[in-house]
Design a protein around this motif. Sequence first.
Motif, PDB file in Angstrom:
ATOM      1  N   UNK A 188      40.073  12.956  56.014  1.00  0.00           N
ATOM      2  CA  UNK A 188      39.576  13.688  56.932  1.00  0.00           C
ATOM      3  C   UNK A 188      38.705  14.672  55.854  1.00  0.00           C
ATOM      4  N   UNK A 189      37.263  14.612  55.959  1.00  0.00           N
ATOM      5  CA  UNK A 189      36.556  15.909  55.128  1.00  0.00           C
ATOM      6  C   UNK A 189      36.589  16.995  55.701  1.00  0.00           C
ATOM      7  N   UNK A 190      36.470  18.072  54.737  1.00  0.00           N
ATOM      8  CA  UNK A 190      36.188  19.348  55.328  1.00  0.00           C
ATOM      9  C   UNK A 190      35.145  19.856  54.474  1.00  0.00           C
ATOM     10  N   UNK A 191      34.223  20.492  54.918  1.00  0.00           N
ATOM     11  CA  UNK A 191      32.993  21.080  54.232  1.00  0.00           C
ATOM     12  C   UNK A 191      32.902  22.497  54.436  1.00  0.00           C
ATOM     13  N   UNK A 192      32.962  23.432  53.232  1.00  0.00           N
ATOM     14  CA  UNK A 192      33.246  24.783  53.252  1.00  0.00           C
ATOM     15  C   UNK A 192      31.830  25.371  53.489  1.00  0.00           C
ATOM     16  N   UNK A 193      31.632  26.900  53.466  1.00  0.00           N
ATOM     17  CA  UNK A 193      30.633  27.522  53.941  1.00  0.00           C
ATOM     18  C   UNK A 193      29.377  27.286  53.046  1.00  0.00           C
ATOM     19  N   UNK A 194      29.832  26.963  51.781  1.00  0.00           N
ATOM     20  CA  UNK A 194      28.586  26.684  50.665  1.00  0.00           C
ATOM     21  C   UNK A 194      28.424  25.076  50.575  1.00  0.00           C
ATOM     22  N   UNK A 195      29.012  24.424  51.376  1.00  0.00           N
ATOM     23  CA  UNK A 195      28.675  22.883  51.206  1.00  0.00           C
ATOM     24  C   UNK A 195      29.776  22.274  50.352  1.00  0.00           C
ATOM     25  N   UNK A 196      30.622  22.931  49.804  1.00  0.00           N
ATOM     26  CA  UNK A 196      31.736  22.072  48.826  1.00  0.00           C
ATOM     27  C   UNK A 196      32.548  21.366  49.985  1.00  0.00           C
TER      28      UNK A 196
END
Length: 136
Positions: free
Chosen positions: A42-50
Amino acid sequence: MGKVSVTTYDPKKVNVIVGGRVITGFASDGVVTLAKSEDSVTPSVGAKGDVTYSENANESGTVSLTLMSTSSSLSYLRDLEAKRRAVNVSITDANDDTAFTMNEDNCRITKMPDVARQKEQATVTVTIFVPSMTIR
């Protein structure tokens, strides 16, 4: 002009064995479908694209057998479900370009296959739960 790639698929080279018995009487619209229960990651993308990947430990899946309602294997599969027996399921595809093997223990038929009587023979799907599905 480039070469054209040609492959051949033969459904006779796909074999399904449940509890030591070769399953026969497959319907014209399918033999077997293998499906994992959940995504592997499961991918998770942070607010800055991490990006962080969460690995999923659930390796379970299902095997769906598509049989004719006249298949001689249905009574055997119904008996396995009624006795709530865990069985080995082995599936092999010996086709040159799509070859694979799945051989897993402790599998269970999840519910009694439907019984249908119509003008012509019908299609019956038998679903088998596989606790840890590995396709090689």
